[in-house]
Each structure stands twice: as C-alpha cells, then as structure tokens.
Write a protein that holds these residues in place. Structure first.
Motif, PDB file in Angstrom:
ATOM      1  N   LYS A   1      15.072  54.477   9.080  1.00 16.42           N
ATOM      2  CA  LYS A   1      13.902  54.709   8.223  1.00 16.42           C
ATOM      3  C   LYS A   1      13.671  56.167   7.891  1.00 16.42           C
ATOM      4  O   LYS A   1      12.834  56.483   7.054  1.00 16.42           O
ATOM      5  CB  LYS A   1      12.656  54.156   8.908  1.00 16.42           C
ATOM      6  CG  LYS A   1      12.714  52.669   9.113  1.00 16.42           C
ATOM      7  CD  LYS A   1      11.488  52.196   9.844  1.00 16.42           C
ATOM      8  CE  LYS A   1      11.669  50.745  10.235  1.00 16.42           C
ATOM      9  NZ  LYS A   1      11.319  50.492  11.591  1.00 16.42           N
ATOM     10  N   ILE A   2      14.388  57.067   8.537  1.00 14.37           N
ATOM     11  CA  ILE A   2      14.084  58.494   8.431  1.00 14.37           C
ATOM     12  C   ILE A   2      14.003  59.055   7.023  1.00 14.37           C
ATOM     13  O   ILE A   2      12.970  59.508   6.619  1.00 14.37           O
ATOM     14  CB  ILE A   2      15.073  59.322   9.258  1.00 14.37           C
ATOM     15  CG1 ILE A   2      14.475  59.540  10.605  1.00 14.37           C
ATOM     16  CG2 ILE A   2      15.342  60.667   8.668  1.00 14.37           C
ATOM     17  CD1 ILE A   2      15.249  60.467  11.452  1.00 14.37           C
TER      18      ILE A   2
ATOM     19  N   ASN B   1      11.673  61.999   3.812  1.00 16.54           N
ATOM     20  CA  ASN B   1      12.532  62.824   2.975  1.00 16.54           C
ATOM     21  C   ASN B   1      13.257  63.861   3.835  1.00 16.54           C
ATOM     22  O   ASN B   1      13.340  65.032   3.504  1.00 16.54           O
ATOM     23  CB  ASN B   1      11.732  63.497   1.855  1.00 16.54           C
ATOM     24  CG  ASN B   1      12.638  63.981   0.750  1.00 16.54           C
ATOM     25  OD1 ASN B   1      13.753  63.508   0.587  1.00 16.54           O
ATOM     26  ND2 ASN B   1      12.172  64.945  -0.002  1.00 16.54           N
ATOM     27  N   ALA B   2      13.740  63.388   4.993  1.00 19.77           N
ATOM     28  CA  ALA B   2      14.413  64.262   5.950  1.00 19.77           C
ATOM     29  C   ALA B   2      15.729  63.624   6.368  1.00 19.77           C
ATOM     30  O   ALA B   2      15.962  62.448   6.123  1.00 19.77           O
ATOM     31  CB  ALA B   2      13.516  64.474   7.171  1.00 19.77           C
ATOM     32  N   LEU B   3      16.569  64.404   7.015  1.00 19.11           N
ATOM     33  CA  LEU B   3      17.845  63.903   7.515  1.00 19.11           C
ATOM     34  C   LEU B   3      17.808  63.709   9.028  1.00 19.11           C
ATOM     35  O   LEU B   3      18.621  63.001   9.596  1.00 19.11           O
ATOM     36  CB  LEU B   3      18.970  64.865   7.136  1.00 19.11           C
ATOM     37  CG  LEU B   3      19.096  65.176   5.642  1.00 19.11           C
ATOM     38  CD1 LEU B   3      20.204  66.180   5.399  1.00 19.11           C
ATOM     39  CD2 LEU B   3      19.315  63.914   4.838  1.00 19.11           C
TER      40      LEU B   3
ATOM     41  N   ASN C   1      10.838  64.799  24.694  1.00 19.40           N
ATOM     42  CA  ASN C   1      11.457  65.373  23.504  1.00 19.40           C
ATOM     43  C   ASN C   1      12.397  64.317  22.946  1.00 19.40           C
ATOM     44  O   ASN C   1      13.266  63.816  23.672  1.00 19.40           O
ATOM     45  CB  ASN C   1      12.258  66.633  23.868  1.00 19.40           C
ATOM     46  CG  ASN C   1      11.357  67.787  24.242  1.00 19.40           C
ATOM     47  OD1 ASN C   1      10.610  68.269  23.414  1.00 19.40           O
ATOM     48  ND2 ASN C   1      11.412  68.210  25.490  1.00 19.40           N
ATOM     49  N   GLU C   2      12.210  63.981  21.672  1.00 18.79           N
ATOM     50  CA  GLU C   2      13.033  62.951  21.048  1.00 18.79           C
ATOM     51  C   GLU C   2      13.644  63.472  19.757  1.00 18.79           C
ATOM     52  O   GLU C   2      13.006  64.224  19.030  1.00 18.79           O
ATOM     53  CB  GLU C   2      12.197  61.709  20.723  1.00 18.79           C
ATOM     54  CG  GLU C   2      11.611  61.046  21.949  1.00 18.79           C
ATOM     55  CD  GLU C   2      10.768  59.817  21.623  1.00 18.79           C
ATOM     56  OE1 GLU C   2      10.572  59.512  20.418  1.00 18.79           O
ATOM     57  OE2 GLU C   2      10.314  59.165  22.575  1.00 18.79           O
ATOM     58  N   ILE C   3      14.878  63.057  19.510  1.00 18.07           N
ATOM     59  CA  ILE C   3      15.580  63.422  18.280  1.00 18.07           C
ATOM     60  C   ILE C   3      16.000  62.134  17.584  1.00 18.07           C
ATOM     61  O   ILE C   3      16.520  61.214  18.224  1.00 18.07           O
ATOM     62  CB  ILE C   3      16.814  64.298  18.579  1.00 18.07           C
ATOM     63  CG1 ILE C   3      16.368  65.665  19.111  1.00 18.07           C
ATOM     64  CG2 ILE C   3      17.698  64.448  17.341  1.00 18.07           C
ATOM     65  CD1 ILE C   3      17.496  66.563  19.567  1.00 18.07           C
ATOM     66  N   ARG C   4      15.749  62.081  16.284  1.00 19.71           N
ATOM     67  CA  ARG C   4      16.171  60.952  15.458  1.00 19.71           C
ATOM     68  C   ARG C   4      17.024  61.496  14.326  1.00 19.71           C
ATOM     69  O   ARG C   4      16.640  62.459  13.678  1.00 19.71           O
ATOM     70  CB  ARG C   4      14.954  60.220  14.887  1.00 19.71           C
ATOM     71  CG  ARG C   4      14.089  59.606  15.961  1.00 19.71           C
ATOM     72  CD  ARG C   4      12.776  59.058  15.407  1.00 19.71           C
ATOM     73  NE  ARG C   4      11.951  58.571  16.482  1.00 19.71           N
ATOM     74  CZ  ARG C   4      12.007  57.338  16.980  1.00 19.71           C
ATOM     75  NH1 ARG C   4      12.849  56.474  16.454  1.00 19.71           N
ATOM     76  NH2 ARG C   4      11.230  56.978  17.969  1.00 19.71           N
ATOM     77  N   ILE C   5      18.166  60.868  14.125  1.00 16.19           N
ATOM     78  CA  ILE C   5      19.105  61.264  13.078  1.00 16.19           C
ATOM     79  C   ILE C   5      19.184  60.117  12.071  1.00 16.19           C
ATOM     80  O   ILE C   5      19.308  58.955  12.465  1.00 16.19           O
ATOM     81  CB  ILE C   5      20.514  61.541  13.675  1.00 16.19           C
ATOM     82  CG1 ILE C   5      20.466  62.632  14.758  1.00 16.19           C
ATOM     83  CG2 ILE C   5      21.522  61.871  12.572  1.00 16.19           C
ATOM     84  CD1 ILE C   5      20.080  64.015  14.276  1.00 16.19           C
ATOM     85  N   ALA C   6      19.121  60.431  10.790  1.00 16.31           N
ATOM     86  CA  ALA C   6      19.202  59.402   9.752  1.00 16.31           C
ATOM     87  C   ALA C   6      20.474  58.573   9.946  1.00 16.31           C
ATOM     88  O   ALA C   6      21.563  59.122  10.155  1.00 16.31           O
ATOM     89  CB  ALA C   6      19.187  60.044   8.365  1.00 16.31           C
ATOM     90  N   SER C   7      20.326  57.264   9.874  1.00 16.49           N
ATOM     91  CA  SER C   7      21.438  56.339  10.110  1.00 16.49           C
ATOM     92  C   SER C   7      22.629  56.567   9.192  1.00 16.49           C
ATOM     93  O   SER C   7      23.762  56.248   9.566  1.00 16.49           O
ATOM     94  CB  SER C   7      20.969  54.893   9.960  1.00 16.49           C
ATOM     95  OG  SER C   7      20.095  54.572  11.000  1.00 16.49           O
ATOM     96  N   VAL C   8      22.392  57.102   8.004  1.00 15.00           N
ATOM     97  CA  VAL C   8      23.515  57.341   7.091  1.00 15.00           C
ATOM     98  C   VAL C   8      24.529  58.307   7.701  1.00 15.00           C
ATOM     99  O   VAL C   8      25.686  58.318   7.292  1.00 15.00           O
ATOM    100  CB  VAL C   8      23.064  57.849   5.693  1.00 15.00           C
ATOM    101  CG1 VAL C   8      22.224  56.806   4.981  1.00 15.00           C
ATOM    102  CG2 VAL C   8      22.346  59.169   5.784  1.00 15.00           C
ATOM    103  N   PHE C   9      24.120  59.070   8.703  1.00 13.31           N
ATOM    104  CA  PHE C   9      25.032  60.020   9.340  1.00 13.31           C
ATOM    105  C   PHE C   9      25.888  59.379  10.432  1.00 13.31           C
ATOM    106  O   PHE C   9      26.676  60.049  11.078  1.00 13.31           O
ATOM    107  CB  PHE C   9      24.280  61.257   9.842  1.00 13.31           C
ATOM    108  CG  PHE C   9      23.946  62.178   8.706  1.00 13.31           C
ATOM    109  CD1 PHE C   9      24.822  63.176   8.328  1.00 13.31           C
ATOM    110  CD2 PHE C   9      22.791  61.996   7.969  1.00 13.31           C
ATOM    111  CE1 PHE C   9      24.550  63.995   7.243  1.00 13.31           C
ATOM    112  CE2 PHE C   9      22.512  62.804   6.876  1.00 13.31           C
ATOM    113  CZ  PHE C   9      23.388  63.805   6.525  1.00 13.31           C
ATOM    114  N   LYS C  10      25.755  58.047  10.615  1.00 15.55           N
ATOM    115  CA  LYS C  10      26.667  57.319  11.504  1.00 15.55           C
ATOM    116  C   LYS C  10      28.074  57.355  10.934  1.00 15.55           C
ATOM    117  O   LYS C  10      29.052  57.298  11.669  1.00 15.55           O
ATOM    118  CB  LYS C  10      26.221  55.853  11.621  1.00 15.55           C
ATOM    119  CG  LYS C  10      25.631  55.494  12.929  1.00 15.55           C
ATOM    120  CD  LYS C  10      25.375  53.998  12.968  1.00 15.55           C
ATOM    121  CE  LYS C  10      24.636  53.661  14.231  1.00 15.55           C
ATOM    122  NZ  LYS C  10      24.347  52.262  14.383  1.00 15.55           N
TER     123      LYS C  10
END
Length: 165
Positions: free
Chosen positions: A74-75, A80-82, A100-109
C-alpha cells in the motif's frame, strides 16, 4: 508531458529531457534493462529484515534496534513514497516500549539490488536523522556512496514499471 514523468517531477531539465526523449522513442524500457539486467533475490520479509540488519550493523551499530522490516503493497499508493520509516512509542505499565519499523514498497521485491539497498539505507538513516537535511543525506552517502544516482534510478525504475504495464 508524459504521465510517467511525474516520478521525476522537480528534477532539473538536463535530467528530465533525456528521460523524456527515451520515453518518446520507446527506448526507456530497453535502456533500463541494459543498465540493470538482474533483480535481487530478497523476496521474503525475513530475508529483507536480515538484509536491513546487516547494513544497520555495518554502519549504525549504536542506533536503537529495528523491530520490523517488511514489503508493503500500500505504500506508494497512499503516501506517494517508496519506503517508510516509523517510530512507535507505547506506554506499558509505566515503561515506554519503542519500535523502529521500516516498510519498503512491494514493487521493489522485483527490483535491482542496488535500488533496494538505496531504499533501505534511506529508511535506516531516519533512525538517526528524522528530517531530509544535510546531515541525513551525508549519512545516506556514508552508507551508500552512489546514493543520489540510485535515488534517481529508483524513480526511473518506477517509470520503467509504468511503461511496462
């Protein structure tokens, strides 16, 4: 203006013009694939967490621990972030527990490893530097010397994905 150029909005003309020309001549996809012929193999969230921890331990040993590093579908739609960094503090019986949590846009899989690394470095830097200021970017460049080029290339990756639809 091509709709995909929204990903590099705000970049100087000497960058936007060649990208625009690649799009108009239908060469951006081939150009990107030649520049980045392989994608990373970090598909699971455990592998992503381990990847982020390795970078953190190499450059930021004395910062607070990270509790979660995940791919998030969903990021970029919502923010509007990556990638996103979040700090959560909760009071449990008089004790403050922080995460501390980090979420990376799934498109970067399915992205080149260097672009994933740039995003992880960016989000790790937020543990120490909250704002996108000089100290923040210095820390990013300390962890990834090609940070600025990779940040642009991550935006070109978004254009690449847009054009491949």
């Amino acid at each position: 203006m091509h709709p995909s150029l929204r990903f590099i909005q705000g970049y100087p003309e000497h960058i936007v013009t060649p990208v625009s020309q690649l799009i108009e001549s239908d060469r951006l996809v081939a150009w990107f694939e030649a520049r980045y012929p392989e994608n990373h193999t970090i598909k699971s969230e455990k592998a992503l967490f381990d990847y982020a921890i390795d970078i953190k331990n190499r450059y930021m040993k004395k910062t607070p621990p990270i509790s979660k590093v995940i791919y998030d579908s969903k990021i970029h739609i919502i923010n509007n972030a990556l990638g996103l960094y979040s700090y959560v503090a909760k009071n449990h019986g008089g004790k403050i527990k922080s995460k501390n949590e980090i979420r990376i846009a799934s498109v970067f899989k399915d992205a080149p490893e260097s672009l994933l690394r740039m995003l992880v470095v960016h989000e790790l830097a937020h543990i120490k530097e909250k704002n996108h200021d000089k100290a923040f970017y210095q820390l990013c460049c300390h962890m990834e010397p090609d940070y600025h080029q990779l940040e642009l290339d991550a935006r070109l990756f978004m254009i690449y994905l847009d054009l491949k639809k």
